[in-house]
Design an enzyme around this catalytic site. Structure first.
Site, short mmCIF file in Angstrom:
data_model
loop_
_atom_site.label_atom_id
_atom_site.label_comp_id
_atom_site.label_asym_id
_atom_site.label_seq_id
_atom_site.Cartn_x
_atom_site.Cartn_y
_atom_site.Cartn_z
N GLU A 128 0.58 -1.11 -0.05
CA GLU A 128 -0.06 0.08 0.00
C GLU A 128 0.92 1.07 0.02
O GLU A 128 1.89 1.11 0.55
CB GLU A 128 -1.00 -0.03 1.09
N CYS A 141 3.46 8.30 1.44
CA CYS A 141 4.08 7.42 2.24
C CYS A 141 4.36 6.06 1.70
O CYS A 141 3.38 5.52 1.17
CB CYS A 141 3.05 7.04 3.67
N CYS A 148 7.14 -7.27 6.45
CA CYS A 148 8.38 -6.74 7.03
C CYS A 148 8.97 -8.13 7.78
O CYS A 148 8.33 -8.94 8.35
CB CYS A 148 7.97 -5.74 8.06
N CYS A 152 7.75 -5.84 15.35
CA CYS A 152 7.62 -5.04 16.39
C CYS A 152 6.11 -5.33 16.92
O CYS A 152 5.19 -5.39 16.18
CB CYS A 152 7.56 -3.63 15.85
N CYS A 155 2.81 -3.09 15.58
CA CYS A 155 2.76 -2.97 14.36
C CYS A 155 2.13 -4.19 13.56
O CYS A 155 2.44 -5.30 13.64
CB CYS A 155 4.00 -2.69 13.91
N CYS A 387 -0.54 5.07 10.40
CA CYS A 387 0.76 4.37 10.63
C CYS A 387 0.41 3.09 11.20
O CYS A 387 -0.36 2.74 12.05
CB CYS A 387 1.74 5.00 11.61
N1 SAH Z 1 9.82 -0.18 9.20
C1 SAH Z 1 9.95 1.19 9.52
C2 SAH Z 1 9.24 2.24 8.44
C3 SAH Z 1 7.65 1.73 8.43
S1 SAH Z 1 6.89 1.86 10.02
C4 SAH Z 1 9.95 1.77 10.89
O1 SAH Z 1 9.82 1.10 11.86
O2 SAH Z 1 10.39 2.98 11.28
C5 SAH Z 1 6.39 3.78 10.27
C6 SAH Z 1 6.32 4.20 11.65
O3 SAH Z 1 4.94 3.72 12.23
C7 SAH Z 1 7.34 3.71 12.50
O4 SAH Z 1 7.76 4.67 13.52
C8 SAH Z 1 6.34 2.51 13.26
O5 SAH Z 1 7.09 2.31 14.50
C9 SAH Z 1 5.05 3.58 13.35
N2 SAH Z 1 3.99 2.48 13.61
C10 SAH Z 1 3.92 1.20 13.33
N3 SAH Z 1 2.82 0.54 13.76
C11 SAH Z 1 2.15 1.55 14.46
C12 SAH Z 1 0.86 1.90 15.15
N4 SAH Z 1 -0.10 0.80 15.23
N5 SAH Z 1 0.47 2.97 15.47
C13 SAH Z 1 1.09 4.11 15.35
N6 SAH Z 1 2.46 3.84 14.79
C14 SAH Z 1 2.89 2.78 14.51
FE1 SF4 Z 2 8.52 -3.49 10.39
FE2 SF4 Z 2 6.53 -2.41 11.56
FE3 SF4 Z 2 8.56 -2.78 12.96
FE4 SF4 Z 2 8.56 -0.84 11.25
S1 SF4 Z 2 7.25 -0.85 12.88
S2 SF4 Z 2 10.22 -2.48 11.53
S3 SF4 Z 2 7.31 -1.94 9.33
S4 SF4 Z 2 7.38 -4.27 12.08
#
Ligand code: SAH
Ligand code: SF4
Length: 412
Positions: A128, A141, A148, A152, A155, A387
């Site tokens: 997306e 974005c 991935c 995390c 996420c 996000c």
């Molecule tokens: N993998 C990279 C970039 C993609 S994620 C990274 O982790 O930085 C982009 C941003 O969205 C990151 O700061 C991530 O921590 C945040 N993010 C992921 N899941 C989220 C959620 N459920 N609510 C708010 N921010 C989130």
């Molecule tokens: Fe991957 Fe989501 Fe962690 Fe970013 S926040 S590194 S997209 S698992």
């Protein structure tokens, strides 16, 4: 440490990564979108264009592809008819296929893109891409991977099993798709009712690598793509308006500054290793001290070119005033901006978003320490574009799950 030992140590410490599938196979007629000048010269060489002519032809192709955004060789009228026909035989100017477009009440747009997989019977590879219009600018974005490899815990993308690195063409292709759909090429026009900047400038002005995937685990493709995007004779989005966000792949942070030279964002989310180990399991491999060290030494770092630290606000987990104070102490001496992100929940997740009052108090501490601490307003929640909600249909969500997600996003 050798890569294997490093991986073994990581596994021993309880850190598990999914392995990416390297399954992209070029189609018979590959797209030239996303190719560098050197790659275009090689493509022209394949067609028998003599070396002495290649530089000029590359300039012409570059202009048609990246300044004008044309999608057919036929439209490239400064090239000879013969060359156009030969290009048509061997290549395309295709972008990733758009399978769905959603428009949020706030003007945010999300495109679901289908990318080629290895076999036709395989689940489609989908990513997306989200457009966020604001006054005077439009931020795109962009995704770097299908899914991935990291996990995390807050996420949604991290829960997806299928992972594949995008090619440079597929990364640049997302910007081309957005510009196509927004009418953001010379002589173009925004679709009826679209929200775009109205200052007479371009509609896509900023790029953030904050979609699906960890950009620094697909370093070469991200680098090659962003160098095409920043080229000032082409798409020409300045490096100051391009941000790569990483969860902390320390060995590639320096390379990002040296080889790409764009802005850096770091997903910090916790001030203590024990908590960060849980939220961002990559921390077990590259702990906070090593991460901040890499930040301090980020090439090109100045007060005018600060690192953005992202901090997702999780209720009762990382949102105390003691955390806020520890955060400013931790970042002392690093030219930094702090981005507080309200957590976007999804079904089955164990976290909740901090209360608004808590976020405000947290933000005050950070602000009083001299940092700008904007709270990022969630955008496009009604279309799950915020996000961490980007998760492709690859992982078939049931209709009920989708509705639950929407409801959570809207009521939060
Ligand atoms: N993998 C990279 C970039 C993609 S994620 C990274 O982790 O930085 C982009 C941003 O969205 C990151 O700061 C991530 O921590 C945040 N993010 C992921 N899941 C989220 C959620 N459920 N609510 C708010 N921010 C989130
Ligand atoms: Fe991957 Fe989501 Fe962690 Fe970013 S926040 S590194 S997209 S698992």
């Amino acid at each position: 440490m050798s890569i294997n030992l490093e991986a073994e140590a990581a596994v021993a410490s309880g850190f598990v990564e999914k392995a990416p599938l390297e399954r992209y196979v070029d189609p018979d007629r590959p797209s030239l979108v996303g190719k560098s000048r050197a790659e275009l010269a090689a493509a022209l060489g394949e067609l028998g264009v003599p070396p002495a002519q290649r530089k000029m032809r590359v300039q012409q192709l570059w202009h048609w592809l990246y300044v004008r955004g044309v999608t057919s060789f036929d439209a490239m009228t400064s090239l000879s008819k013969e060359l156009r026909a030969e290009l048509e035989n061997s290549f395309t100017a295709d972008r990733p296929e758009v399978v769905a477009e959603q428009v949020s009440a706030d003007g945010t747009r999300k495109w679901l893109l289908r990318l080629p997989g290895e076999r036709p019977d395989e689940r489609p590879h989908e990513v997306e891409c989200v457009y966020i219009p604001e006054t005077g600018r439009g931020t795109l974005c962009v995704s770097s991977q299908v899914g991935c490899t990291l996990t995390c815990t807050f996420c949604h993308t991290g829960t997806q099993r299928l992972v594949r690195n995008l090619t440079a063409g597929e990364i640049v292709g997302q910007i081309m798709v957005a510009r196509d759909r927004l009418g953001d090429w010379p002589g173009g026009r925004a679709p009826e009712g679209a929200v775009v900047p109205t200052d007479g400038g371009r509609f896509v002005t900023n790029i953030v690598m904050m979609g699906m995937g960890e950009p620094l685990y697909n370093f070469e493709a991200v680098r090659d793509a962003l160098l095409v995007v920043a080229d000032n004779e082409g798409i020409a989005i300045s490096k100051r308006k391009i941000t790569v966000s990483t969860s902390g792949v320390v060995p590639n942070i320096k390379r990002t500054g040296e080889e790409i030279g764009v802005m850096l964002a770091v997903s910090l989310h916790a001030v203590r290793n024990d908590l960060r180990n849980e939220l961002v399991p990559l921390n077990r491999k590259y702990p906070i001290e090593a991460l901040l060290d890499a930040c301090r030494n980020y090439p090109g770092l100045t007060n005018a070119k600060r690192i953005t630290f992202e901090y997702v606000m999780l209720k009762g987990i990382n949102d105390s005033l003691a955390d806020a104070k520890a955060l400013v102490r931790l970042l002392a001496g690093i030219p930094a901006k702090i981005n507080l992100i309200p957590f976007n929940p999804w079904p089955g997740v164990r976290y909740e978003c901090s209360d608004w009052e808590t976020i405000e108090k947290f933000s005050e501490v950070v602000f009083d320490a001299g940092y700008s601490a904007p709270v990022r307003t969630p955008r496009g929640r009604d279309i799950l574009a915020a996000c961490g909600q980007l998760k492709s249909a690859t992982e078939k969500l049931s209709a009920r799950e989708r509705m639950a997600l929407r409801a959570m996003a809207l009521t939060e």
